[in-house]
Write a protein that holds these residues in place. Structure first.
Motif, PDB file in Angstrom:
ATOM      1  N   GLU A   2       0.821  -1.205   0.000  1.00 46.49           N
ATOM      2  CA  GLU A   2       0.000   0.000   0.000  1.00 46.49           C
ATOM      3  C   GLU A   2       0.852   1.251   0.000  1.00 46.49           C
ATOM      4  O   GLU A   2       1.785   1.378   0.791  1.00 46.49           O
ATOM      5  N   PRO A   4       0.285   5.057   0.639  1.00 42.60           N
ATOM      6  CA  PRO A   4      -0.651   6.153   0.908  1.00 42.60           C
ATOM      7  C   PRO A   4      -0.230   7.402   0.140  1.00 42.60           C
ATOM      8  O   PRO A   4       0.896   7.875   0.269  1.00 42.60           O
ATOM      9  N   ARG A   7      -1.722  11.721   3.408  1.00 39.03           N
ATOM     10  CA  ARG A   7      -1.783  11.270   4.806  1.00 39.03           C
ATOM     11  C   ARG A   7      -2.075  12.449   5.718  1.00 39.03           C
ATOM     12  O   ARG A   7      -1.211  13.280   5.959  1.00 39.03           O
ATOM     13  N   THR A  31      -3.748  13.223  -6.839  1.00 36.56           N
ATOM     14  CA  THR A  31      -4.634  12.441  -5.966  1.00 36.56           C
ATOM     15  C   THR A  31      -5.592  13.377  -5.238  1.00 36.56           C
ATOM     16  O   THR A  31      -6.804  13.132  -5.191  1.00 36.56           O
ATOM     17  N   LEU A  35      -9.695  13.509  -5.728  1.00 34.87           N
ATOM     18  CA  LEU A  35     -10.601  13.328  -4.590  1.00 34.87           C
ATOM     19  C   LEU A  35     -11.527  14.534  -4.464  1.00 34.87           C
ATOM     20  O   LEU A  35     -12.731  14.389  -4.260  1.00 34.87           O
ATOM     21  N   ASP A  40     -12.199  10.189  -7.770  1.00 34.38           N
ATOM     22  CA  ASP A  40     -11.791   9.023  -6.971  1.00 34.38           C
ATOM     23  C   ASP A  40     -12.491   9.091  -5.622  1.00 34.38           C
ATOM     24  O   ASP A  40     -12.878  10.159  -5.181  1.00 34.38           O
ATOM     25  N   ARG A  41     -12.594   7.934  -4.984  1.00 34.76           N
ATOM     26  CA  ARG A  41     -13.126   7.906  -3.617  1.00 34.76           C
ATOM     27  C   ARG A  41     -11.973   7.678  -2.654  1.00 34.76           C
ATOM     28  O   ARG A  41     -11.088   6.869  -2.926  1.00 34.76           O
ATOM     29  N   PRO A  42     -11.982   8.390  -1.514  1.00 32.01           N
ATOM     30  CA  PRO A  42     -10.900   8.178  -0.550  1.00 32.01           C
ATOM     31  C   PRO A  42     -11.045   6.828   0.141  1.00 32.01           C
ATOM     32  O   PRO A  42     -12.162   6.366   0.380  1.00 32.01           O
ATOM     33  N   THR A  43      -9.908   6.173   0.436  1.00 31.64           N
ATOM     34  CA  THR A  43      -9.973   4.934   1.209  1.00 31.64           C
ATOM     35  C   THR A  43     -10.207   5.262   2.683  1.00 31.64           C
ATOM     36  O   THR A  43     -10.826   4.505   3.408  1.00 31.64           O
ATOM     37  N   LYS A  44      -9.676   6.427   3.092  1.00 27.88           N
ATOM     38  CA  LYS A  44      -9.923   6.930   4.457  1.00 27.88           C
ATOM     39  C   LYS A  44     -10.171   8.427   4.352  1.00 27.88           C
ATOM     40  O   LYS A  44      -9.751   9.060   3.396  1.00 27.88           O
ATOM     41  N   ARG A  46     -12.518  12.058   4.500  1.00 32.37           N
ATOM     42  CA  ARG A  46     -13.800  12.494   3.963  1.00 32.37           C
ATOM     43  C   ARG A  46     -13.630  13.696   3.049  1.00 32.37           C
ATOM     44  O   ARG A  46     -12.791  14.562   3.276  1.00 32.37           O
ATOM     45  N   ASN A  55     -19.127  10.268  -1.242  1.00 32.22           N
ATOM     46  CA  ASN A  55     -19.084   8.853  -0.895  1.00 32.22           C
ATOM     47  C   ASN A  55     -20.459   8.283  -0.583  1.00 32.22           C
ATOM     48  O   ASN A  55     -20.665   7.077  -0.604  1.00 32.22           O
TER      49      ASN A  55
END
Ligand SMILES: Nc1ncnc2c1ncn2[C@@H]1O[C@H](COP(=O)(O)OP(=O)(O)OP(=O)(O)O)[C@@H](O)[C@H]1O
Ligand SMILES: [Mg+2]
Length: 208
Positions: A2, A4, A7, A31, A35, A40-44, A46, A55
């Motif tokens: 992974e 990131p 962050r 990135t 977002l 794209d959708r964030p993995t973490k 908002r 989302n």
């Protein structure tokens, strides 16, 4: 493994702002922009766009949000080669379901605004880089978006064309109140922004 890309990055952009996002290659600028524009959708974490969380939207709501609220401009223009300038600019209106006659009228107006009234029937290969990017900007604004997100919009342009594109984007912000976020390596493209956010390793390290 992974990786990131961002962050703990937190950025709030107000309506009508003109922000430049700068930082080294790989720092997470694209990135962030993807977002912010719900590409794209964030993995973490908002993202809120005008107070709404993409989302929590269906794919249909999401494409409507992107189509109606946000215009995207990319380094490589992303025009469709076999379509003329006019047809490229009409595309978002077709997706939106605007009828034929209105479509042509509004696409023409957008092309006039970017100074390409005399190039509407040219295909991308028959246009210079700067002209192609102006077609892409016309395509981004034809739906009257409130937000324009541009990722290295001058990255493939000579300095004269780059200056024209920067001036045009700045005008959209100043005259039409469009919220403008420009990711760029180019200090000249960042200069007119009222706020410069610098990102490194996925976090904001400087703001001015
Ligand atoms: N689809 C992906 N899969 C895995 N890692 C990715 C992906 N896209 C980007 N990354 C990684 O995320 C980090 C940030 O990439 P990003 O494209 O946002 O950087 P950037 O600041 O836009 O760089 P550049 O200036 O080169 O365009 C980099 O480490 C990159 O390698
Ligand atoms: Mg990038």
């Amino acid at each position: 493994m992974e990786v990131p890309a961002l962050r703990g990055l937190s950025i709030e952009i107000g309506r009508g702002e003109h922000v430049a996002v700068m930082g080294p290659s790989g720092s997470g600028k694209s990135t962030f922009l993807h977002l912010a524009g719900a590409l794209d959708r964030p993995t973490k974490g908002r993202v809120l766009i005008e107070g709404r969380d993409p989302n929590r939207m269906s794919d249909e709501e999401l494409s409507r949000l992107r189509n109606e609220l946000i215009g995207f401009v990319f380094q490589t223009f992303n025009l469709i080669p076999r379509l003329t300038a006019l047809e490229n600019v009409m595309l978002p209106l077709m997706i939106k379901g605007v009828n034929g006659e209105k479509r042509v009228g509004r696409a023409r107006e957008a092309l006039e605004l970017v100074g390409l009234a005399r190039r509407i029937n040219h295909r991308p290969t028959e246009l210079s880089g700067g002209e192609q990017q102006r077609v892409a900007i016309a395509r981004a604004i034809v739906t009257n978006p409130r937000i324009i997100l541009a990722d290295e919009p001058t990255g493939n342009l000579d300095s004269a064309s780059a200056a024209e594109v920067v001036e045009l984007l700045t005008k959209l912000n100043r005259e039409f109140g469009v919220t403008l976020v420009v990711v760029t390596h180019n200090p000249e493209a960042a200069a007119p922004a009222r706020r410069i956010v610098k990102i490194r390793d996925g976090v904001v390290y400087e703001e001015n």
